[in-house]
Design a protein around this motif. Structure first.
Motif, short mmCIF file in Angstrom:
data_model
loop_
_atom_site.label_atom_id
_atom_site.label_comp_id
_atom_site.label_asym_id
_atom_site.label_seq_id
_atom_site.Cartn_x
_atom_site.Cartn_y
_atom_site.Cartn_z
N TRP A 57 -3.01 -0.10 -16.21
CA TRP A 57 -1.96 -0.91 -15.61
C TRP A 57 -1.15 -1.61 -16.69
O TRP A 57 -1.71 -2.16 -17.65
CB TRP A 57 -2.57 -1.95 -14.67
CG TRP A 57 -1.56 -2.63 -13.81
CD1 TRP A 57 -1.04 -2.19 -12.64
CD2 TRP A 57 -0.95 -3.91 -14.06
NE1 TRP A 57 -0.14 -3.09 -12.14
CE2 TRP A 57 -0.06 -4.16 -12.99
CE3 TRP A 57 -1.06 -4.84 -15.09
CZ2 TRP A 57 0.70 -5.31 -12.91
CZ3 TRP A 57 -0.30 -5.99 -15.01
CH2 TRP A 57 0.57 -6.22 -13.94
N VAL A 85 4.44 -0.50 -5.34
CA VAL A 85 3.13 -1.16 -5.30
C VAL A 85 2.14 -0.25 -4.60
O VAL A 85 2.50 0.69 -3.88
CB VAL A 85 3.19 -2.52 -4.57
CG1 VAL A 85 4.14 -3.46 -5.27
CG2 VAL A 85 3.58 -2.34 -3.12
N ASP A 86 0.85 -0.51 -4.83
CA ASP A 86 -0.20 0.24 -4.17
C ASP A 86 -0.34 -0.20 -2.72
O ASP A 86 0.05 -1.31 -2.34
CB ASP A 86 -1.52 0.01 -4.92
CG ASP A 86 -2.63 0.91 -4.40
OD1 ASP A 86 -2.53 2.14 -4.62
OD2 ASP A 86 -3.57 0.39 -3.78
N SER A 88 -2.90 -1.16 -1.14
CA SER A 88 -3.74 -2.34 -0.99
C SER A 88 -2.92 -3.62 -1.11
O SER A 88 -3.18 -4.60 -0.41
CB SER A 88 -4.86 -2.32 -2.04
OG SER A 88 -4.31 -2.29 -3.35
N ILE A 89 -1.92 -3.62 -1.99
CA ILE A 89 -1.07 -4.81 -2.15
C ILE A 89 -0.16 -4.98 -0.93
O ILE A 89 -0.03 -6.08 -0.40
CB ILE A 89 -0.24 -4.70 -3.43
CG1 ILE A 89 -1.15 -4.51 -4.65
CG2 ILE A 89 0.64 -5.93 -3.61
CD1 ILE A 89 -2.11 -5.65 -4.88
N ALA A 92 -2.14 -6.25 1.89
CA ALA A 92 -2.50 -7.66 1.71
C ALA A 92 -1.36 -8.56 2.19
O ALA A 92 -1.61 -9.57 2.87
CB ALA A 92 -2.81 -7.93 0.24
N ASP A 357 4.41 5.10 -2.40
CA ASP A 357 4.59 3.70 -2.81
C ASP A 357 5.89 3.09 -2.31
O ASP A 357 6.40 2.13 -2.87
CB ASP A 357 4.52 3.57 -4.34
CG ASP A 357 5.62 4.36 -5.04
OD1 ASP A 357 6.30 5.15 -4.36
OD2 ASP A 357 5.79 4.18 -6.26
N VAL A 379 3.70 -13.77 -0.42
CA VAL A 379 3.62 -13.55 -1.87
C VAL A 379 3.01 -14.77 -2.56
O VAL A 379 2.16 -14.65 -3.45
CB VAL A 379 5.01 -13.23 -2.45
CG1 VAL A 379 4.97 -13.14 -3.97
CG2 VAL A 379 5.55 -11.93 -1.85
N LEU A 382 -0.77 -14.92 -1.85
CA LEU A 382 -1.54 -13.92 -2.59
C LEU A 382 -1.65 -14.31 -4.06
O LEU A 382 -2.71 -14.13 -4.69
CB LEU A 382 -0.87 -12.55 -2.46
CG LEU A 382 -1.62 -11.38 -3.11
CD1 LEU A 382 -3.02 -11.24 -2.51
CD2 LEU A 382 -0.85 -10.08 -2.97
N LYS A 383 -0.59 -14.87 -4.61
CA LYS A 383 -0.64 -15.35 -5.99
C LYS A 383 -1.67 -16.48 -6.12
O LYS A 383 -2.44 -16.52 -7.10
CB LYS A 383 0.74 -15.85 -6.42
CG LYS A 383 0.80 -16.39 -7.83
CD LYS A 383 2.19 -16.89 -8.17
CE LYS A 383 2.22 -17.50 -9.57
NZ LYS A 383 3.57 -18.01 -9.90
N ALA A 386 -5.12 -15.00 -6.17
CA ALA A 386 -5.43 -14.37 -7.45
C ALA A 386 -5.77 -15.41 -8.51
O ALA A 386 -6.70 -15.22 -9.31
CB ALA A 386 -4.24 -13.51 -7.90
#
Length: 400
Positions: A57, A85-86, A88-89, A92, A357, A379, A382-383, A386
């Protein structure tokens, strides 16, 4: 050949030279065949294409590929593309919008009088599902109300005791609870108060309850917000707490029936109850891919156009032959029905797929937030998750 199969010397040498643009593009495609779907597994995994290919990545590469395009941006309805993006993202973001953005809803209903035909439990349930809105600054500063669990639920009591919320969070106050009331009586219309005689109209054959009676239907706009303490500072004028849709029908009454109740509204999350979900729906789909590999002209072009929803395929005149040919106009309107793959005349001339994607989001807000704000909030959350996970990893490394 599966991605885990041993590579030949020629394949290994090719991978060490790097993937071509065509190969890189092929990695983005999920192939749609007449009866199967292939290449569905994710590819954003280091080593997925063998040891000779560097798939680690990279922030700069991610920033270069990331793209967000809004196709429609209305207060209660938004559609946009999230590219690069994938899955999974993207998923989410969808789950956060559904279940983790706090909103205001009715939690407790204290019924003092209910002589309507609707049972108390059903009435309370209908009230709880009414979307509410108000001043955003006030809703942001509104605290959390933590309802104490039942005394005989020892497991819930143990979890509740470990909660880090202050003791005042379990007591309704002006910092965590909004109060709305509903007090409505149904009666016959009178000339003195309403300018019409409901009983005389009924004798004359009038059948409309709204004409014969007063308050025959109870609507959401009849809920009255009662500010407590400092709430007048946050919820005043246009910012007052009110239903998103004033015309939601709550109950029907007839003369002599009444409803008198008081509601406590609190902040909550969609993961606890659907009434707290800020969206009516939040979904996504992959962008369809229609690749016409050989010209489709004449009568076949018109038949090919009918295999797709209107607007997906257009007909143009071929400059070389002068015949009408089929071209892809707007793949976003396609539903990937695979109808064209059923016809023998199109075999070998078209390939169907989806871009792995490229996610087309559809977000319908229930009214407390604008649709575009919901995505930005997802967003941010999610940040925040993380960053919290990184802190836990740091503490784990340090042995704390």
């Amino acid at each position: 050949m599966p991605s885990w199969a041993p590579l030949t010397d020629d394949q290994l040498a090719e991978q060490r030279r790097g993937l071509s643009d065509e190969q890189l593009q092929q990695r983005r495609i999920v192939n749609i065949n007449s009866e199967t779907v292939t290449d569905v597994s994710g590819t954003d995994i280091p080593g997925h294409y063998g040891p000779g290919q560097d798939d680690t990545w990279d922030l700069n590469r991610f920033a270069q590929n990331l793209k967000i395009d809004y196709h429609q941006n209305k207060p209660n309805d938004a559609a946009f593309s999230l590219i690069g993006v994938d899955a999974s993202i993207a998923n989410a973001f969808r789950r956060i919008m559904l279940a983790e953005i706090p909103t205001l809803a009715i939690e407790d209903v204290f019924i003092f009088d209910n002589t309507s035909i609707i049972q108390d439990e059903v009435l309370a349930h209908r009230l709880g599902l009414i979307p509410l809105t108000g001043g955003k600054a006030g809703l942001d500063q509104l605290g959390w109300f933590k309802k104490p669990p039942p005394k005989d639920d020892y497991a819930a009591q143990a979890v509740y005791d470990q909660d880090d919320l202050p003791a005042s969070a379990s007591t309704p106050n002006d910092h965590n609870t909004i109060v709305v009331t509903l007090h409505v009586d149904c009666r016959w219309a009178t000339i003195d108060e309403d300018g019409r005689d409901g009983k005389q109209l009924a004798k004359d054959g009038e059948t409309d309850p709204a004409v014969r009676y007063v308050n025959s239907n109870i609507y959401a706009h009849q809920l009255v917000f009662e500010p407590q303490g400092d709430q007048t500072k946050w919820f005043d004028g246009e910012d007052a707490i009110k239903p998103v849709n004033p015309d939601i029908l709550i109950a029907k009454l007839r003369p002599g029936q009444r409803i008198n109740l008081r509601c406590h509204c609190i902040k909550g999350l969609g993961m606890d109850h659907a009434k707290f979900s800020p969206v009516a729906t939040a979904s996504y789909r992959l962008l369809p891919l229609i690749d016409i590999t050989a010209p489709i002209v004449g009568i076949e072009a018109k038949k090919f156009q009918r295999c797709f929803p209107r607007g997906v395929i257009a007909l143009e005149k071929d400059a070389g032959s002068g015949e009408t040919k089929a071209v892809v106009a707007d793949p976003m309107k396609d539903t990937v029905s695979r109808e064209c793959l059923r016809h023998d005349e199109f075999k070998g001339k078209v390939k169907l797929g989806r871009i792995r994607d490229h996610f087309i989001f559809s977000v319908e807000s229930s009214g407390q937030f604008d649709s575009d704000e919901l995505f930005l909030e997802s967003v941010r959350l999610l940040k925040k998750k993380a960053e919290k996970f990184k802190r836990h990893l740091t503490e784990l490394e340090e042995g704390r």
